[in-house]
Design a protein around this motif. Structure first.
Motif, PDB file in Angstrom:
ATOM      1  N   HIS A  75       0.822  -1.214   0.000  1.00  0.00           N
ATOM      2  CA  HIS A  75       0.000   0.000   0.000  1.00  0.00           C
ATOM      3  C   HIS A  75       0.852   1.259   0.000  1.00  0.00           C
ATOM      4  O   HIS A  75       0.398   2.321  -0.450  1.00  0.00           O
ATOM      5  N   CYS A 101      -7.890  -4.351   5.794  1.00  0.00           N
ATOM      6  CA  CYS A 101      -8.097  -4.046   4.373  1.00  0.00           C
ATOM      7  C   CYS A 101      -9.573  -3.994   4.013  1.00  0.00           C
ATOM      8  O   CYS A 101     -10.022  -3.119   3.247  1.00  0.00           O
ATOM      9  N   CYS A 153     -11.905  -0.740   4.132  1.00  0.00           N
ATOM     10  CA  CYS A 153     -11.972   0.249   3.046  1.00  0.00           C
ATOM     11  C   CYS A 153     -12.366  -0.388   1.713  1.00  0.00           C
ATOM     12  O   CYS A 153     -13.114   0.210   0.930  1.00  0.00           O
ATOM     13  N   HIS A 154     -11.864  -1.599   1.470  1.00  0.00           N
ATOM     14  CA  HIS A 154     -12.026  -2.198   0.143  1.00  0.00           C
ATOM     15  C   HIS A 154     -13.177  -3.191   0.051  1.00  0.00           C
ATOM     16  O   HIS A 154     -13.545  -3.586  -1.045  1.00  0.00           O
ATOM     17  N   ALA A 213     -15.547  -6.556  -3.637  1.00  0.00           N
ATOM     18  CA  ALA A 213     -14.387  -5.785  -3.186  1.00  0.00           C
ATOM     19  C   ALA A 213     -13.935  -4.834  -4.283  1.00  0.00           C
ATOM     20  O   ALA A 213     -13.947  -5.167  -5.475  1.00  0.00           O
ATOM     21  N   ARG A 214     -13.521  -3.611  -3.906  1.00  0.00           N
ATOM     22  CA  ARG A 214     -13.035  -2.604  -4.854  1.00  0.00           C
ATOM     23  C   ARG A 214     -11.650  -2.158  -4.436  1.00  0.00           C
ATOM     24  O   ARG A 214     -11.396  -1.863  -3.264  1.00  0.00           O
ATOM     25  N   PHE A 215     -10.750  -2.095  -5.407  1.00  0.00           N
ATOM     26  CA  PHE A 215      -9.390  -1.660  -5.113  1.00  0.00           C
ATOM     27  C   PHE A 215      -8.978  -0.466  -5.970  1.00  0.00           C
ATOM     28  O   PHE A 215      -7.926   0.114  -5.758  1.00  0.00           O
ATOM     29  N   LEU A 236     -11.434   4.383  -5.612  1.00  0.00           N
ATOM     30  CA  LEU A 236     -11.938   4.774  -4.296  1.00  0.00           C
ATOM     31  C   LEU A 236     -11.549   6.209  -4.004  1.00  0.00           C
ATOM     32  O   LEU A 236     -10.398   6.626  -4.207  1.00  0.00           O
TER      33      LEU A 236
END
Length: 600
Positions: free
Chosen positions: A291, A307, A310-311, A319-321, A324
């Protein structure tokens, strides 16, 4: 010889055939009954215990001893557990006709060596050394039937009905915190240690470094006088006991002081574990290294955030990476002040007061307060923030429903700061301070508020001029009088300033006892002023009096005519009114009446 015996034999036969008097019938008894059974004495009552032409009947015994009948039938207690042959022969243990003071119970030796296991309750551990009468006391009987028996026969002695629950005899050292099933934790060998207790069976199993911790570290001693319900044992400490329940254990902070001062959040187990020493931190550096190469390097408290927080994935969302938002704190975080700080120079910028190291402490000091609508001055600079910005739990209700739903999906709490910052537009003193004068100055408060008399540097001394700001200027001795001598606390507790009487009699006792009142009111100022009480403007001439002092009278001392007189319950008062005006009213007649009636 034979002829001489016949009348004797006939007489004896006649005597035997004749009914025997009751007094003579006792001669045929095997012996006197014990004192407990003496009411059954006499041949006419034999069948109450003995079957006609038979022996002693156990059934007859149980007809009287109903307290035993039920136990025998149910196979309980000593008598219920006896072999059938022994139950039918009561006289094997209870021998009668041996005299009034003969002991009815044969213990098979000393009573103290009686095998208590025969009753179904084996005496083990500390119980083996207990005295019989310690447990078998009338006051400890729990069986209702036995209680009723003793009520009918107060002199009856019994070993029946004793309770078997620990709490029936022993003082509850836990004062009701735990259950009455003492044998879950304690054995009969002794109260301490609680050999059967296992912390793993509680709601907080001890793991790792928690296991060797002394009990007293978590379970503190509290002070409370023991309320003894008459237990056999006395409390170990009449004034103190150990707190076992409830003991807060929901989070590490319930027992441990947070050395990070909440900069890393409240979830200590993200970095620490009970199995590890405090200085041994979970290996998180490798997981976070990636990160640090992104557009949002993790710093401060963000380094310990999971993790998923937030994700995702979240409920109904993968899940989103990428993509954001992270430019502003509010992209992820709820506005903890729920809109209170949306206006002003510090609006919307969380980093002006907070850092990524932790939410608290906030970076906001006295100089920052000067940029607000209310700059702190004087004594206000030393006031703790929480005294003005009080906690208001209703702020949590301001969180929008949409924000609550999002946080619920992400399994994140809706944390809201309880501090109240929206204090309203008014900056008047009474908004924060209670009126110590209880509304005595409504006009001044409406016009100038407290600042008319007080400053922010200190509430005392007050900026008040008695000569200008009141209708009673202080002159003479009044200027030296302590404020409290006139302004005393009133019924509401506040010092009374108005309304106050300004007449002398309102504060001062009338030393003349009303002799010089005019129309029922004392006008002290006719003779006295505030400079000195004893220096008066009185003159023995009009308009003060019509009795002029002439000749020798002018040189006479005042007290020669104005003598002190006793007034009911008070100090002596000099008499000024009602004095004689004629010569003989004060002077003795040296002529002894020789010139009585003489007219010059």
């Amino acid at each position: 010889m034979a002829s001489s015996r016949l009348p004797l034999l006939a007489l004896l036969a006649a005597a035997l055939a004749a009914p025997a008097p009751a007094a003579r019938a006792d001669v045929f008894s095997p012996g006197p009954l014990s004192r407990a059974h003496e009411k059954l004495e006499g041949l006419q009552q034999c069948t109450k215990c003995h079957v006609v032409k038979g022996q002693l009947s156990a059934a007859r015994c149980l007809e009287c001893h109903q307290e035993l009948a039920g136990r025998v039938k149910q196979g309980r207690g000593l008598h219920g557990r006896l072999p059938a042959a022994d139950r039918e022969a009561c006289n094997r243990c209870h021998l009668e006709h041996q005299g009034r003071d003969f002991a009815l119970v044969d213990w098979g030796g000393p009573k103290e060596r009686f095998d208590h296991a025969r009753t179904g309750y084996r005496l083990e551990g500390k119980h083996a050394a207990a005295r019989c009468d310690g447990c078998h006391a009338p006051a400890r009987i729990a069986d209702p039937g036995v209680k009723q028996l003793l009520a009918r026969e107060p002199g009856r002695r019994t070993f029946l009905g004793a309770p078997q629950a620990c709490a029936s005899c022993h003082f509850d050292e836990h004062r009701g915190q735990l259950s009455q099933d003492c044998q879950k934790c304690h054995g009969l060998q002794g109260w301490k240690p609680a050999s059967l207790f296992a912390h793993d069976r509680t709601g907080y199993p001890l793991e790792g470094k928690h296991r060797p911790v002394a009990c007293a570290k978590c379970h503190k001693v509290e002070r409370e006088p023991a309320r003894d319900p008459g237990a056999l044992t006395r409390p170990a400490s009449p004034e103190a006991f150990t707190r076992y329940r409830p003991v807060a254990h929901g989070g590490c902070q319930d027992c441990h002081k947070d050395p990070h001062q909440a900069r890393f959040g409240q979830d200590c187990q993200r970095c620490h574990a009970p199995a590890l020493a405090w200085t041994e931190v979970r290996a998180t550096a490798k997981e976070r290294a990636f990160h640090q190469k992104t557009r949002y390097p993790l710093q401060g408290a963000h380094e310990t955030v999971a993790c998923q927080a937030c994700h995702g994935p979240f409920a109904g969302q993968p899940a989103r990476f990428r993509g954001l938002a992270f430019q502003a704190c509010r992209d992820c975080h709820l506005d903890a002040h729920v809109g209170q700080l949306t206006g002003g120079s510090r609006a919307g910028a969380c980093e002006r007061c907070h850092t990524v190291q932790g939410w608290q402490p906030a970076r906001f000091d006295l100089e920052d307060h000067t940029t607000s609508r209310y700059a702190l001055q004087g004594a206000h600079r030393t006031v703790a923030c929480s005294l003005c910005h009080v906690h208001d739990p209703r702020l949590a209700d301001r969180v929008p429903a949409e924000a609550r739903a999002r946080l619920a999906r992400e399994k994140r709490p809706a944390r809201v700061s309880p501090a109240l910052f929206s204090l309203g537009p008014s900056q008047r003193c009474e908004q924060c301070h209670a009126d110590p004068h209880a509304g005595q100055f409504p006009e001044r408060m409406a016009r100038e508020s407290c600042a008319a008399c007080h400053e922010q540097q200190s509430f005392l001394p007050a900026r008040f001029d008695h000569q200008k700001d009141s209708r009673f200027p202080l002159t003479g001795k009044h200027g030296k009088a302590a404020c409290a001598s006139c302004h005393a606390p009133g019924a509401a507790g506040a010092v009374r300033y108005k309304p106050l009487e300004t007449a002398c009699a309102a504060c001062h006792r009338d030393p003349h006892a009303g002799q010089l009142a005019v129309n029922g009111r004392d006008d002290c100022a006719r003779c006295h002023d505030t400079r000195d009480w004893k220096q008066t403007s009185f003159q023995h001439a009009p308009p003060f009096t019509t009795f002029l002092l002439q000749g020798k009278h002018a040189r006479a001392k005042c007290e020669a005519c104005h003598a002190p007189v006793a007034v009911g319950g008070g100090a002596p008062v000099r008499r000024y009114r009602g004095l004689p005006r004629t010569c003989e009213g004060c002077h003795a007649d040296f002529h002894q009446g020789a010139f009585r009636g003489f007219t010059p």
